[in-house]
Design an enzyme around this catalytic site. Structure first.
Site: not given
Ligand code: EPU
Length: 425
Positions: A24-25, A117, A122, A311, A403
């Site tokens: 998915k991701n 979220c 996030r 995850d 999802r």
């Molecule tokens: N963060 C910030 N600022 C940003 C972006 C992130 O402070 O601009 C923080 C977040 O709040 C968090 C950390 O950095 O504490 C990591 O977040 P990240 O941006 O890596 O998360 P994401 O890219 O939004 C993806 C996956 C998530 C998974 C995370 C961490 C997708 C669609 N989602 O989210 O997947 O938990 O990376 O590995 O790729 C899931 O599949 O259940 C899921 C939540």
């Protein structure tokens, strides 16, 4: 569709094999990346999930032609608009990953700012910091993010590291904008997750010049345009990890097919040190777990790849709930991601929270109960707990699980679980 619940009758020993779906991701940013070219792209092994369906709809409302049939999505984004429709975007946080491709291709993008979220705060400040470094103007207006780069993007050195480490979608987003920027971009503090590498591989197939994906320093040399490409999405390491835990918690022997053993190392190491036996074949795609006769608890600290994935944290809490001894699970990525804990406690688990650490004292059995799913991985944890609990567990709000887990009920039935979908409330 009406709200559904999953009724899990615990106690049957799981045995057999499960074919793991595409990630998915990985699929979500890769589908978004097809906006970078007017040519046709063919993406295979896209899982049939509500999140991938939202992304397909967003592409189509942005003006792309999209056809989807049995795991293959064919896109042609010949003429597209820069404005993503609010009604769809608000349903899925990952829609923010159209920002990078729209900015790269059109020099502007307008997407609504994702709301709160359930797994915690996030923000997307790091994404925006990256776009700004590439020369885009960023404005937040009426709940929308407006990006504009009327004179085009210019390569830059960007540090994407935040207070919780690197960002997965942020790295992908900036990479997708930078491939069409003028000159060289260096992303420091880049996320090294397999999904970022998969996206980079697809972009390279489209003609992008990217080195270092999979490390914390990604080097991109901008090109004038990208062309169409084909791609097979990698296996979903979190779905695979969830089925490994199913094998550990309620199995005798469960085999995963079409998985990727190298992406699962941190999960395999933990399950092995809890006493479960895990073997893979020479291809690394077939992985078998034999559950331990005398399992043990353990300690986990989630962190960015290649450390233990956030995850998989909820699923391990379910496993440790019935593992003898005391376990400790610390969440470093999303410190508030523990909504599964009170529900597991309702099933008889003994868990105490200490900040972002769950201290779990293993009990000898869980009892089935009606429980409420609150997010994707929390729901998976409750289904896993239900598999080993006595009696029936009703996991309500199944849409959370749909999802991210393709046909989870069919896959569980195939390995002997007693599960059925019913109308929920
Ligand atoms: N963060 C910030 N600022 C940003 C972006 C992130 O402070 O601009 C923080 C977040 O709040 C968090 C950390 O950095 O504490 C990591 O977040 P990240 O941006 O890596 O998360 P994401 O890219 O939004 C993806 C996956 C998530 C998974 C995370 C961490 C997708 C669609 N989602 O989210 O997947 O938990 O990376 O590995 O790729 C899931 O599949 O259940 C899921 C939540």
């Amino acid at each position: 569709m009406a709200i559904q619940k999953l009724i899990v009758r615990g106690g049957t020993k799981l045995q057999g094999s499960v074919t793991i779906s595409g990630s998915k991701n990985s699929s979500l940013p890769i589908l978004a990346a097809t906006l970078l070219t007017p040519d046709e792209c063919e993406i295979r092994r896209v899982p049939d999930l509500s999140d991938t369906n939202y992304m397909v709809q967003i592409l189509s409302l942005l003006g792309a032609g999209v056809e989807r049939a049995s795991g293959t999505v064919v896109t042609k984004a010949e003429s597209i608009t820069h404005e993503a429709p609010y009604d769809l975007v608000r349903k899925m946080r990952a829609s923010v990953c159209v920002l990078g491709p729209l900015l790269g291709r059109l020099g502007r993008a307008e997407v609504s700012l994702p709301g709160g979220c359930v797994i915690g705060d996030r923000p997307i400040d790091l994404h925006l910091r990256g776009f700004e470094a590439l020369g885009a103007e960023v404005e937040v207006k009426g709940g929308n993010i407006l990006l504009s780069a009327p004179n085009g993007l210019r390569g830059a050195e960007i540090n994407m590291r935040g207070s919780h480490g690197s960002t997965v979608l942020g790295t992908g987003n900036v990479m997708m904008a930078a491939v069409l920027a003028e000159g060289q971009t260096i992303i420091e503090g880049a996320a090294a997750e397999p999904e970022v590498v998969d996206l980079a591989r697809f972009l390279v197939r489209m003609g992008a010049k990217i080195h270092g994906a999979g490390t914390q320093r990604i080097d991109i040399e901008g090109v004038r345009e990208l062309h169409g490409a084909e791609h097979d999405v990698i296996a979903d390491r979190i779905e695979a990890g969830t089925f490994l835990v199913a094998g550990a918690i309620a199995g005798s022997e469960v085999t995963l097919k079409r998985a990727c053993v190298s992406h699962l190392q941190p999960v395999i190491e933990k399950l092995s040190s809890c006493g479960h036996e895990i073997v893979s074949d020479a291809t690394g795609e077939s992985i078998t777990i034999r559950s331990a006769a005398n399992p043990r608890g353990n300690e986990i600290v989630t962190d960015a790849y290649p450390d233990f994935p956030t995850d998989m944290q909820a699923q391990m809490c379910a496993l440790f709930s019935i593992a003898p001894g005391i376990s400790a699970v610390t969440e470093r990525i999303f410190p508030q991601r523990f909504m599964h804990v009170p529900e597991l406690v309702r099933m008889g688990a003994r868990i105490r929270m200490d900040g972002a650490t769950a201290i779990i004292t293993g009990v000898d059995h869980l009892s089935g109960a009606p429980v409420m799913a609150s997010d994707l991985r929390a729901s998976a944890a409750l289904v896993l707990a239900g598999l080993c609990a006595s009696g029936e567990t009703a996991v309500n709000r199944l849409y959370h699980i749909d999802r991210g887990y393709e046909h989870i009920d069919d896959k569980l039935l195939a390995i002997g679980a007693d599960v059925r979908r019913e109308k929920g409330d």
